[in-house]
Motif scaffolding. Structure first.
Motif, mmCIF file in Angstrom:
data_model
loop_
_atom_site.group_PDB
_atom_site.id
_atom_site.type_symbol
_atom_site.label_atom_id
_atom_site.label_comp_id
_atom_site.label_asym_id
_atom_site.label_seq_id
_atom_site.Cartn_x
_atom_site.Cartn_y
_atom_site.Cartn_z
ATOM 1 N N GLY A 187 0.796 -1.233 0.000
ATOM 2 C CA GLY A 187 0.000 0.000 0.000
ATOM 3 C C GLY A 187 0.824 1.276 0.000
ATOM 4 O O GLY A 187 0.299 2.367 0.258
ATOM 5 N N CYS A 188 2.122 1.132 -0.279
ATOM 6 C CA CYS A 188 2.995 2.303 -0.344
ATOM 7 C C CYS A 188 2.855 2.947 -1.723
ATOM 8 O O CYS A 188 2.628 2.250 -2.714
ATOM 9 C CB CYS A 188 4.423 1.812 -0.113
ATOM 10 S SG CYS A 188 5.693 3.048 -0.372
ATOM 11 N N THR A 189 2.943 4.269 -1.797
ATOM 12 C CA THR A 189 2.830 4.933 -3.105
ATOM 13 C C THR A 189 3.994 5.873 -3.422
ATOM 14 O O THR A 189 4.149 6.275 -4.559
ATOM 15 C CB THR A 189 1.531 5.775 -3.201
ATOM 16 O OG1 THR A 189 1.539 6.730 -2.144
ATOM 17 C CG2 THR A 189 0.289 4.904 -3.115
ATOM 18 N N GLN A 190 4.780 6.240 -2.402
ATOM 19 C CA GLN A 190 5.851 7.210 -2.646
ATOM 20 C C GLN A 190 7.219 6.591 -2.450
ATOM 21 O O GLN A 190 7.468 5.938 -1.439
ATOM 22 C CB GLN A 190 5.733 8.389 -1.677
ATOM 23 C CG GLN A 190 4.450 9.185 -1.838
ATOM 24 C CD GLN A 190 4.450 10.383 -0.908
ATOM 25 O OE1 GLN A 190 5.454 10.721 -0.288
ATOM 26 N NE2 GLN A 190 3.309 11.041 -0.819
ATOM 27 N N ALA A 191 8.097 6.822 -3.412
ATOM 28 C CA ALA A 191 9.447 6.280 -3.279
ATOM 29 C C ALA A 191 10.454 7.096 -4.055
ATOM 30 O O ALA A 191 10.103 7.913 -4.914
ATOM 31 C CB ALA A 191 9.493 4.831 -3.741
ATOM 32 N N GLN A 192 11.703 6.842 -3.714
ATOM 33 C CA GLN A 192 12.823 7.515 -4.346
ATOM 34 C C GLN A 192 13.888 6.441 -4.534
ATOM 35 O O GLN A 192 13.980 5.526 -3.730
ATOM 36 C CB GLN A 192 13.308 8.602 -3.389
ATOM 37 C CG GLN A 192 14.214 9.648 -3.981
ATOM 38 C CD GLN A 192 14.602 10.699 -2.929
ATOM 39 O OE1 GLN A 192 13.881 10.925 -1.972
ATOM 40 N NE2 GLN A 192 15.736 11.314 -3.116
ATOM 41 N N GLY A 193 14.656 6.521 -5.583
ATOM 42 C CA GLY A 193 15.712 5.531 -5.762
ATOM 43 C C GLY A 193 16.146 5.431 -7.203
ATOM 44 O O GLY A 193 15.517 6.002 -8.090
ATOM 45 N N TYR A 194 17.242 4.698 -7.406
ATOM 46 C CA TYR A 194 17.817 4.602 -8.744
ATOM 47 C C TYR A 194 16.819 4.031 -9.754
ATOM 48 O O TYR A 194 16.908 4.316 -10.945
ATOM 49 C CB TYR A 194 19.084 3.735 -8.714
ATOM 50 C CG TYR A 194 20.210 4.313 -7.880
ATOM 51 C CD1 TYR A 194 20.242 5.677 -7.558
ATOM 52 C CD2 TYR A 194 21.251 3.512 -7.418
ATOM 53 C CE1 TYR A 194 21.278 6.211 -6.797
ATOM 54 C CE2 TYR A 194 22.287 4.033 -6.658
ATOM 55 C CZ TYR A 194 22.297 5.382 -6.351
ATOM 56 O OH TYR A 194 23.321 5.896 -5.599
ATOM 57 N N TYR A 195 15.882 3.208 -9.297
ATOM 58 C CA TYR A 195 14.877 2.656 -10.212
ATOM 59 C C TYR A 195 14.101 3.771 -10.913
ATOM 60 O O TYR A 195 13.742 3.660 -12.075
ATOM 61 C CB TYR A 195 13.905 1.752 -9.436
ATOM 62 C CG TYR A 195 12.878 1.083 -10.320
ATOM 63 C CD1 TYR A 195 13.208 -0.045 -11.070
ATOM 64 C CD2 TYR A 195 11.580 1.590 -10.417
ATOM 65 C CE1 TYR A 195 12.280 -0.658 -11.899
ATOM 66 C CE2 TYR A 195 10.643 0.982 -11.249
ATOM 67 C CZ TYR A 195 11.004 -0.138 -11.981
ATOM 68 O OH TYR A 195 10.071 -0.733 -12.801
ATOM 69 N N PHE A 196 13.866 4.846 -10.199
ATOM 70 C CA PHE A 196 13.088 5.962 -10.756
ATOM 71 C C PHE A 196 13.977 7.017 -11.392
ATOM 72 O O PHE A 196 13.534 7.777 -12.250
ATOM 73 C CB PHE A 196 12.241 6.629 -9.665
ATOM 74 C CG PHE A 196 11.260 5.694 -9.038
ATOM 75 C CD1 PHE A 196 10.117 5.308 -9.729
ATOM 76 C CD2 PHE A 196 11.486 5.188 -7.769
ATOM 77 C CE1 PHE A 196 9.214 4.434 -9.159
ATOM 78 C CE2 PHE A 196 10.583 4.313 -7.192
ATOM 79 C CZ PHE A 196 9.447 3.932 -7.892
ATOM 80 N N GLY A 197 15.198 7.085 -10.938
ATOM 81 C CA GLY A 197 16.120 8.067 -11.509
ATOM 82 C C GLY A 197 17.282 8.351 -10.578
ATOM 83 O O GLY A 197 17.126 8.365 -9.354
#
Ligand code: C2E
Ligand code: MG
Ligand code: MG
Ligand code: MG
Length: 276
Positions: free
Chosen positions: A248-258
């Motif tokens: 149910g998580c919706t926010q993330a940061q990381g190399y997968y996204f950029g």
């Protein structure tokens, strides 16, 4: 004979201490002139809402463009900048640079800026933030400041006062590297946070360690019941993303996204989570 050996090793130890002190002094001087000569840069990493595939904003990450050593990451110089006090002008420069950059983005995009414990403890941070917002024209609700628990713990009373004044301006505050300090829950209870950023160590072992998944699940539930957004740091793979989505998580940061990139190369969209 043993005595002579001790003397010799002591002597060697002292010499290396001198060497170390000299290196630090040189690096500190180099850092000071790098700031004057514009050799620091801010890179930006997207913060994703992967439910909708949109970018929520970008985190400002400091880089030192060294003429000989190339791009130097903050791990190699932030502590020294803190110890020498240079973090105050440097941190101010990052804040001003990031806000100036963000003014040129789509108006819904947020900018997150990391703060050091020293910035929190010294000078008048809320006044500085207010001044930079006024000078750059950035809307206060587009700025988020990231503070680690460790930074708060050094002076709790002052930190609380500063954080309250900053939030009065309309700027939001995130707790960074959540879960790595020694009293994360107490900190969450006593300080006004708008967002929890879960440390990337919990994501790394998500697939292999049942404990990491259990902790991640609990933090997401905590965020929901405290009505604080939860952003997960360090997402690198589609499998990690899938697990987070299932929770149910919706926010993330990381190399997968950029990756963190210079401002002229920022992605305007991020990959969607694969539909189950
Ligand atoms: P942070 O605020 O937790 O920033 C996230 C760090 O994780 C960044 O490292 C980023 O490049 C890295 N990262 C992002 N996604 C991934 C991923 O998927 N996998 C892995 N392995 N790493 C990822 P960076 O840029 O080296 O910065 C390290 C730390 O230095 C930051 O951690 C922050 O605490 C500090 N820092 C960076 N810029 C500033 C600044 O302007 N001021 C202050 N005081 N501290 C800063
Ligand atoms: Mg951060
Ligand atoms: Mg972090
Ligand atoms: Mg960190």
């Amino acid at each position: 004979r043993a005595k002579a050996e001790v003397a010799r090793s002591t002597c060697f130890y002292d010499a290396s201490m001198d060497e170390h002190a000299r290196e630090r002094r040189d690096l500190a001087a180099e850092m000071r002139s790098a700031l004057e000569q514009g050799r620091f840069a801010v890179h930006y990493q997207p913060q994703a809402d992967f439910g909708t595939g949109t970018v929520l904003g970008y985190e400002a990450l400091l880089r030192w463009n060294h003429p000989v050593r190339g791009m130097i990451a903050p791990a190699e110089f932030i502590v020294l900048a803190e110890e020498t006090g240079l973090i105050l002008p440097l941190g101010e420069w990052v804040l001003r640079t990031a806000c100036t950059e963000a003014v040129g983005w789509e108006p819904h995009l947020r900018i997150s800026v990391n703060l050091s414990a020293v910035q929190l403890a010294h000078g008048d941070l809320p006044d500085l933030v207010e001044k930079v917002l006024r000078e750059t024209g950035l809307r206060a609700d587009r700025l988020e400041l990231e503070i680690t628990e460790t930074a708060i713990i050094r002076n709790r009373a002052k930190a609380l006062h500063v954080m309250e004044r900053i939030r009065t301006l309309g700027v939001s505050i995130a707790i960074d590297d959540f879960g790595t300090g020694y009293s994360s829950l107490a900190t969450l209870r006593s300080f006004p946070f708008d967002r929890i950023k879960v440390d990337r160590s919990f994501v790394r072992d998500l697939a292999s360690e049942p404990q990491s998944l259990a902790i991640m699940r609990a933090v997401l539930a905590l965020g929901r019941s405290l009505n604080i957004s939860v952003m997960v740091e360090g997402v690198e793979t589609a499998a990690q993303l899938k697990t987070l989505q299932d929770e149910g998580c919706t926010q993330a940061q990381g190399y997968y996204f950029g990756y963190p990139l210079p401002p002229d190369r920022l992605p305007h969209s991020v990959p969607l989570a694969a539909s189950a």
